[in-house]
Design a protein around this motif. Structure first.
Motif, PDB file in Angstrom:
ATOM      1  N   LEU A  36      27.768  67.707  40.001  1.00  0.00           N
ATOM      2  CA  LEU A  36      29.155  67.432  39.671  1.00  0.00           C
ATOM      3  C   LEU A  36      29.279  67.347  38.159  1.00  0.00           C
ATOM      4  N   VAL A  37      30.233  68.065  37.602  1.00  0.00           N
ATOM      5  CA  VAL A  37      30.430  68.082  36.163  1.00  0.00           C
ATOM      6  C   VAL A  37      31.863  67.696  35.849  1.00  0.00           C
ATOM      7  N   GLU A  38      32.016  66.612  35.094  1.00  0.00           N
ATOM      8  CA  GLU A  38      33.337  66.149  34.690  1.00  0.00           C
ATOM      9  C   GLU A  38      33.707  66.716  33.323  1.00  0.00           C
ATOM     10  N   SER A  39      34.994  66.826  33.096  1.00  0.00           N
ATOM     11  CA  SER A  39      35.496  67.241  31.802  1.00  0.00           C
ATOM     12  C   SER A  39      36.890  66.664  31.606  1.00  0.00           C
ATOM     13  N   GLY A  40      37.344  66.654  30.371  1.00  0.00           N
ATOM     14  CA  GLY A  40      38.694  66.223  30.070  1.00  0.00           C
ATOM     15  C   GLY A  40      38.816  64.855  29.436  1.00  0.00           C
ATOM     16  N   GLY A  41      37.720  64.125  29.351  1.00  0.00           N
ATOM     17  CA  GLY A  41      37.781  62.824  28.721  1.00  0.00           C
ATOM     18  C   GLY A  41      37.939  62.933  27.219  1.00  0.00           C
ATOM     19  N   GLY A  42      38.229  61.808  26.598  1.00  0.00           N
ATOM     20  CA  GLY A  42      38.401  61.796  25.164  1.00  0.00           C
ATOM     21  C   GLY A  42      39.199  60.600  24.707  1.00  0.00           C
ATOM     22  N   LEU A  43      39.720  60.713  23.506  1.00  0.00           N
ATOM     23  CA  LEU A  43      40.494  59.650  22.885  1.00  0.00           C
ATOM     24  C   LEU A  43      41.979  59.948  23.022  1.00  0.00           C
ATOM     25  N   VAL A  44      42.723  58.954  23.468  1.00  0.00           N
ATOM     26  CA  VAL A  44      44.159  59.107  23.631  1.00  0.00           C
ATOM     27  C   VAL A  44      44.838  57.797  23.256  1.00  0.00           C
ATOM     28  N   GLN A  45      46.028  57.885  22.709  1.00  0.00           N
ATOM     29  CA  GLN A  45      46.783  56.685  22.375  1.00  0.00           C
ATOM     30  C   GLN A  45      47.396  56.069  23.621  1.00  0.00           C
ATOM     31  N   ALA A  46      47.587  54.766  23.572  1.00  0.00           N
ATOM     32  CA  ALA A  46      48.261  54.091  24.672  1.00  0.00           C
ATOM     33  C   ALA A  46      49.612  54.740  24.929  1.00  0.00           C
ATOM     34  N   GLY A  47      49.894  54.950  26.199  1.00  0.00           N
ATOM     35  CA  GLY A  47      51.109  55.643  26.586  1.00  0.00           C
ATOM     36  C   GLY A  47      50.936  57.132  26.743  1.00  0.00           C
ATOM     37  N   GLY A  48      49.802  57.642  26.333  1.00  0.00           N
ATOM     38  CA  GLY A  48      49.538  59.059  26.433  1.00  0.00           C
ATOM     39  C   GLY A  48      48.973  59.450  27.779  1.00  0.00           C
ATOM     40  N   SER A  49      48.601  60.717  27.882  1.00  0.00           N
ATOM     41  CA  SER A  49      48.136  61.266  29.146  1.00  0.00           C
ATOM     42  C   SER A  49      46.837  62.035  28.973  1.00  0.00           C
ATOM     43  N   LEU A  50      46.079  62.092  30.045  1.00  0.00           N
ATOM     44  CA  LEU A  50      44.870  62.889  30.118  1.00  0.00           C
ATOM     45  C   LEU A  50      44.743  63.460  31.518  1.00  0.00           C
ATOM     46  N   ARG A  51      44.118  64.607  31.605  1.00  0.00           N
ATOM     47  CA  ARG A  51      43.774  65.166  32.903  1.00  0.00           C
ATOM     48  C   ARG A  51      42.274  65.395  32.956  1.00  0.00           C
ATOM     49  N   LEU A  52      41.623  64.730  33.885  1.00  0.00           N
ATOM     50  CA  LEU A  52      40.199  64.886  34.098  1.00  0.00           C
ATOM     51  C   LEU A  52      39.950  65.908  35.194  1.00  0.00           C
ATOM     52  N   SER A  53      38.871  66.648  35.049  1.00  0.00           N
ATOM     53  CA  SER A  53      38.480  67.628  36.042  1.00  0.00           C
ATOM     54  C   SER A  53      37.044  67.382  36.463  1.00  0.00           C
ATOM     55  N   CYS A  54      36.744  67.694  37.702  1.00  0.00           N
ATOM     56  CA  CYS A  54      35.385  67.578  38.213  1.00  0.00           C
ATOM     57  C   CYS A  54      35.126  68.746  39.141  1.00  0.00           C
ATOM     58  N   ALA A  55      34.112  69.525  38.820  1.00  0.00           N
ATOM     59  CA  ALA A  55      33.749  70.683  39.624  1.00  0.00           C
ATOM     60  C   ALA A  55      32.391  70.466  40.270  1.00  0.00           C
ATOM     61  N   ALA A  56      32.327  70.684  41.555  1.00  0.00           N
ATOM     62  CA  ALA A  56      31.077  70.589  42.294  1.00  0.00           C
ATOM     63  C   ALA A  56      30.478  71.979  42.464  1.00  0.00           C
ATOM     64  N   SER A  57      29.183  72.079  42.272  1.00  0.00           N
ATOM     65  CA  SER A  57      28.499  73.353  42.428  1.00  0.00           C
ATOM     66  C   SER A  57      27.159  73.135  43.112  1.00  0.00           C
ATOM     67  N   GLY A  58      26.588  74.226  43.601  1.00  0.00           N
ATOM     68  CA  GLY A  58      25.321  74.151  44.293  1.00  0.00           C
ATOM     69  C   GLY A  58      25.464  74.553  45.743  1.00  0.00           C
ATOM     70  N   THR A  59      24.587  74.013  46.564  1.00  0.00           N
ATOM     71  CA  THR A  59      24.604  74.314  47.991  1.00  0.00           C
ATOM     72  C   THR A  59      25.600  73.394  48.684  1.00  0.00           C
ATOM     73  N   ILE A  60      26.738  73.949  49.032  1.00  0.00           N
ATOM     74  CA  ILE A  60      27.830  73.164  49.609  1.00  0.00           C
ATOM     75  C   ILE A  60      28.347  73.853  50.859  1.00  0.00           C
ATOM     76  N   PHE A  61      28.330  73.122  51.941  1.00  0.00           N
ATOM     77  CA  PHE A  61      28.934  73.588  53.178  1.00  0.00           C
ATOM     78  C   PHE A  61      30.348  73.036  53.319  1.00  0.00           C
ATOM     79  N   SER A  62      30.479  71.770  53.028  1.00  0.00           N
ATOM     80  CA  SER A  62      31.773  71.131  53.154  1.00  0.00           C
ATOM     81  C   SER A  62      31.825  69.898  52.263  1.00  0.00           C
ATOM     82  N   ILE A  63      32.965  69.688  51.636  1.00  0.00           N
ATOM     83  CA  ILE A  63      33.212  68.473  50.876  1.00  0.00           C
ATOM     84  C   ILE A  63      34.205  67.631  51.664  1.00  0.00           C
ATOM     85  N   ILE A  64      33.735  66.507  52.141  1.00  0.00           N
ATOM     86  CA  ILE A  64      34.570  65.661  52.974  1.00  0.00           C
ATOM     87  C   ILE A  64      35.620  64.939  52.136  1.00  0.00           C
TER      88      ILE A  64
END
Length: 121
Positions: free
Chosen positions: A4-32
């Protein structure tokens, strides 16, 4: 092996917005289910939001109305849109996924390495 690899973090001012992403890779049959947790210094890790493969969601009461979790099943990716961020939400945010690697195996819990979110006031 699942990663699992996350991205999108960082520094933001109070009241601001961020969008985090997480991508799963490898041997995957199903993600519950997939979710986002956060851990601030000196505090326990807490659930921020979670989503099942069917689209059911669960949110911490403190983020209700400001945070949206979504999922692109075809990309094995989960997102966390955070708006109106507060300074006390500074933490390391972790992606979590409950994954079945094949039809012959049970589900296992996987975690990303985390991404730092710093909300300045």
């Amino acid at each position: 092996q699942v990663q699992l690899v996350e991205s999108g973090g960082g520094l933001v001012q109070a009241g601001g917005s961020l969008r985090l992403s997480c991508a799963a890779s490898g041997t995957i049959f199903s993600i519950i289910g997939m979710g986002w947790y956060r851990q601030a210094p000196g505090k326990q890790r807490e659930l921020v939001a979670a989503i099942t493969s069917g689209g059911s969601t669960n949110y911490a009461g403190s983020v209700k109305g400001r945070v949206t979790i979504s999922r692109e099943n075809a990309k094995n990716t989960v997102y966390l849109q955070m708006n109106s961020l507060k300074s006390d939400e500074t933490a390391v945010y972790y992606c979590e996924a409950d994954i079945r690697s094949s039809r012959y195996t049970s589900t296992k819990d996987y975690w990303g390495q985390g991404t730092q979110v710093t909300v300045s006031s």
